[in-house]
Design a protein around this motif. Structure first.
Motif, mmCIF file in Angstrom:
data_model
loop_
_atom_site.group_PDB
_atom_site.id
_atom_site.type_symbol
_atom_site.label_atom_id
_atom_site.label_comp_id
_atom_site.label_asym_id
_atom_site.label_seq_id
_atom_site.Cartn_x
_atom_site.Cartn_y
_atom_site.Cartn_z
ATOM 1 N N ILE A 19 31.399 47.748 40.502
ATOM 2 C CA ILE A 19 32.094 46.841 41.428
ATOM 3 C C ILE A 19 33.531 47.298 41.662
ATOM 4 C CG2 ILE A 19 33.002 44.494 41.670
ATOM 5 C CD1 ILE A 19 30.456 43.505 40.279
ATOM 6 N N LEU A 20 34.221 47.690 40.593
ATOM 7 C CA LEU A 20 35.608 48.131 40.735
ATOM 8 C C LEU A 20 35.707 49.402 41.573
ATOM 9 C CD1 LEU A 20 37.006 47.543 37.116
ATOM 10 C CD2 LEU A 20 37.440 46.166 39.150
ATOM 11 N N MET A 21 34.829 50.358 41.323
ATOM 12 C CA MET A 21 34.876 51.613 42.073
ATOM 13 C C MET A 21 34.575 51.397 43.547
ATOM 14 S SD MET A 21 33.364 54.514 39.503
ATOM 15 C CE MET A 21 31.835 53.654 39.165
ATOM 16 N N GLU A 22 33.602 50.552 43.829
ATOM 17 C CA GLU A 22 33.259 50.277 45.223
ATOM 18 C C GLU A 22 34.430 49.622 45.946
ATOM 19 O OE1 GLU A 22 30.146 47.508 47.772
ATOM 20 O OE2 GLU A 22 29.616 48.119 45.735
ATOM 21 N N HIS A 23 35.087 48.689 45.258
ATOM 22 C CA HIS A 23 36.204 47.980 45.895
ATOM 23 C C HIS A 23 37.389 48.910 46.162
ATOM 24 C CE1 HIS A 23 39.070 44.757 46.788
ATOM 25 N NE2 HIS A 23 39.922 45.458 46.054
ATOM 26 N N PHE A 24 37.841 49.615 45.130
ATOM 27 C CA PHE A 24 39.061 50.407 45.284
ATOM 28 C C PHE A 24 38.841 51.676 46.108
ATOM 29 C CE2 PHE A 24 40.207 47.866 41.498
ATOM 30 C CZ PHE A 24 41.384 47.310 41.992
ATOM 31 N N SER A 25 37.651 52.245 46.074
ATOM 32 C CA SER A 25 37.394 53.430 46.892
ATOM 33 C C SER A 25 37.298 53.071 48.372
ATOM 34 C CB SER A 25 36.113 54.135 46.434
ATOM 35 O OG SER A 25 34.992 53.295 46.601
ATOM 36 N N SER A 26 36.920 51.825 48.671
ATOM 37 C CA SER A 26 36.837 51.388 50.067
ATOM 38 C C SER A 26 38.187 50.916 50.597
ATOM 39 C CB SER A 26 35.825 50.245 50.204
ATOM 40 O OG SER A 26 36.313 49.071 49.571
ATOM 41 N N GLN A 27 39.173 50.794 49.692
ATOM 42 C CA GLN A 27 40.511 50.315 50.043
ATOM 43 C C GLN A 27 40.463 48.933 50.695
ATOM 44 O OE1 GLN A 27 42.594 53.326 52.279
ATOM 45 N NE2 GLN A 27 42.277 54.899 50.731
ATOM 46 N N ALA A 28 39.528 48.124 50.259
ATOM 47 C CA ALA A 28 39.411 46.755 50.771
ATOM 48 C C ALA A 28 40.569 45.913 50.244
ATOM 49 C CB ALA A 28 38.078 46.148 50.331
ATOM 50 N N PRO A 29 40.990 44.891 50.982
ATOM 51 C CA PRO A 29 42.087 44.035 50.509
ATOM 52 C C PRO A 29 41.673 43.247 49.267
ATOM 53 C CG PRO A 29 41.076 43.106 52.475
ATOM 54 C CD PRO A 29 40.497 44.474 52.308
ATOM 55 N N LEU A 30 42.642 42.994 48.408
ATOM 56 C CA LEU A 30 42.367 42.271 47.168
ATOM 57 C C LEU A 30 42.169 40.778 47.431
ATOM 58 C CD1 LEU A 30 42.167 43.061 44.159
ATOM 59 C CD2 LEU A 30 44.564 42.399 43.917
ATOM 60 N N PHE A 31 42.845 40.267 48.460
ATOM 61 C CA PHE A 31 42.754 38.848 48.809
ATOM 62 C C PHE A 31 42.327 38.692 50.265
ATOM 63 C CE2 PHE A 31 45.781 39.127 45.340
ATOM 64 C CZ PHE A 31 45.363 38.113 44.493
ATOM 65 N N ARG A 32 41.754 37.555 50.568
ATOM 66 C CA ARG A 32 41.299 37.298 51.936
ATOM 67 C C ARG A 32 42.473 37.163 52.897
ATOM 68 N NH1 ARG A 32 35.947 36.551 51.801
ATOM 69 N NH2 ARG A 32 35.015 35.753 49.877
ATOM 70 N N ASP A 33 43.575 36.571 52.417
ATOM 71 C CA ASP A 33 44.763 36.426 53.255
ATOM 72 C C ASP A 33 45.981 36.215 52.365
ATOM 73 O OD1 ASP A 33 44.691 33.649 52.481
ATOM 74 O OD2 ASP A 33 43.260 33.294 54.100
ATOM 75 N N ALA A 34 47.158 36.165 52.988
ATOM 76 C CA ALA A 34 48.408 36.024 52.240
ATOM 77 C C ALA A 34 48.473 34.699 51.491
ATOM 78 C CB ALA A 34 49.596 36.146 53.192
ATOM 79 N N SER A 63 37.673 29.295 41.448
ATOM 80 C CA SER A 63 39.078 29.618 41.708
ATOM 81 C C SER A 63 39.253 31.001 42.323
ATOM 82 C CB SER A 63 39.880 29.537 40.403
ATOM 83 O OG SER A 63 39.497 30.575 39.512
ATOM 84 N N SER A 64 38.180 31.812 42.341
ATOM 85 C CA SER A 64 38.292 33.194 42.823
ATOM 86 C C SER A 64 37.817 33.369 44.263
ATOM 87 C CB SER A 64 37.478 34.126 41.917
ATOM 88 O OG SER A 64 36.087 33.876 42.057
ATOM 89 N N ILE A 65 37.565 32.273 44.962
ATOM 90 C CA ILE A 65 37.040 32.359 46.328
ATOM 91 C C ILE A 65 37.975 33.154 47.238
ATOM 92 C CG2 ILE A 65 36.486 30.987 48.380
ATOM 93 C CD1 ILE A 65 35.409 28.833 46.541
ATOM 94 N N GLY A 66 39.279 33.079 46.989
ATOM 95 C CA GLY A 66 40.239 33.788 47.830
ATOM 96 C C GLY A 66 40.330 35.275 47.559
ATOM 97 N N SER A 67 39.628 35.769 46.530
ATOM 98 C CA SER A 67 39.660 37.195 46.195
ATOM 99 C C SER A 67 38.235 37.729 46.091
ATOM 100 C CB SER A 67 40.397 37.424 44.872
ATOM 101 O OG SER A 67 40.335 38.792 44.498
ATOM 102 N N PRO A 68 37.787 38.512 47.062
ATOM 103 C CA PRO A 68 36.406 39.023 47.045
ATOM 104 C C PRO A 68 36.061 39.813 45.782
ATOM 105 C CG PRO A 68 37.408 39.365 49.195
ATOM 106 C CD PRO A 68 38.503 38.896 48.292
ATOM 107 N N LEU A 69 37.019 40.592 45.257
ATOM 108 C CA LEU A 69 36.745 41.389 44.058
ATOM 109 C C LEU A 69 36.477 40.488 42.856
ATOM 110 C CD1 LEU A 69 36.561 43.979 42.419
ATOM 111 C CD2 LEU A 69 39.062 43.955 42.219
ATOM 112 N N ALA A 70 37.344 39.514 42.629
ATOM 113 C CA ALA A 70 37.153 38.605 41.494
ATOM 114 C C ALA A 70 35.852 37.829 41.631
ATOM 115 C CB ALA A 70 38.335 37.642 41.393
#
Length: 256
Positions: A107-122, A61-68
């Motif tokens: 994982i959390l620090m890498e994601h948020f420090s890179s300012q990557a989007p939380l989801f692949r698309d809207a 179910s998390s395919i749409g969110s790279p972080l999850a």
């Protein structure tokens, strides 16, 4: 309200902020929740926009969110929940936080420090976070009041503990409000107290038409609950058998 456990991790600096002309370091804090198997991670930056939430209970179910999806790559991560400014991670009961936390932090620090989007698309974001308390033109006055109370009074308090509620319907004939608990509230031993002593009491106080509140369970939650009930019954039967055997042994001893 959950108490902070004081855990802080210093990550690499975030990108320079053009308006300030300087970099800022990231601190990730953790808060305990009423559920021992769930921890609330606070990165110090917004997570979900518009005060929304999203929950993932399996990797598929998390395919749409790279972080999850990356968090599910950690052994024994059971679910991931996004709040407005936090991420709640839930683990398997027999795993240890001191083993899981370092990789979660990384994982959390890498994601948020890179300012990557939380989801692949809207579309992925919309699918992950249903607008269950959005008041619709077709809602009755009572339903609109229930949704407003959930959104403005009840949901913020539950989010403090790393969880959320999802509105699932109202039966105007019986006065039954159906809700689903999410995040750290899912599977929490105190969830029934939260429903009856907190949510139900507040809804009944402000909306006389509300008579009771019922928790909606997923199929996997129902299976787990049934298995736990069967386990309790077996323990109770075993205790009765042991007590019966003790009485028989005592009776035989006294007859000697």
């Amino acid at each position: 309200m959950a108490a902070r456990d004081g855990s802080r991790v210093l990550a690499s600096p975030l990108r320079s902020l053009p308006a300030l002309g300087q970099s800022r370091s990231m601190f990730i804090q953790t808060e305990t929740t009423p559920n021992d198997d769930s921890l609330k991670f606070i990165p110090g930056v917004p997570v979900m926009t518009n005060n929304g939430t999203a929950e993932f209970t399996e990797a598929k179910s998390s395919i749409g969110s790279p972080l999850a999806l990356r968090l599910f790559g950690i052994d024994d991560v059971r679910s991931v929940f996004y709040g407005p400014d936090f991420v709640t991670v839930s683990k398997q009961e027999d795993s240890q936080w001191n083993v899981l936390k370092p990789e979660i932090y990384s994982i959390l620090m890498e994601h948020f420090s890179s300012q990557a989007p939380l989801f692949r698309d809207a579309a992925a974001q919309e699918a992950a976070g249903p607008q269950d308390t959005k008041i619709l033109d077709t809602d009755s006055e009572i339903v609109a009041m229930v949704k407003e109370l959930l959104d403005t009074r009840i949901r913020p308090a539950i989010m403090e503990d790393g969880g959320d509620i999802e509105y699932r319907g109202f039966d105007e004939n019986t006065g039954l409000v159906k809700l689903k608990l999410k995040g750290s509230c899912r599977g929490c031993s105190s969830s029934s107290v939260t429903l009856k002593s907190g949510i139900e009491r507040m809804l009944k106080h402000y909306i006389p038409e509300v008579q009771t509140v019922e928790q909606v369970l997923d199929q996997e939650e129902e299976i787990a609950l049934d298995a736990f009930s069967d386990f309790e019954k077996r323990l109770e039967e075993k205790e009765k058998d042991n007590e019966k055997n003790k009485k028989q042994d005592l009776s035989q001893y006294m007859s000697l």
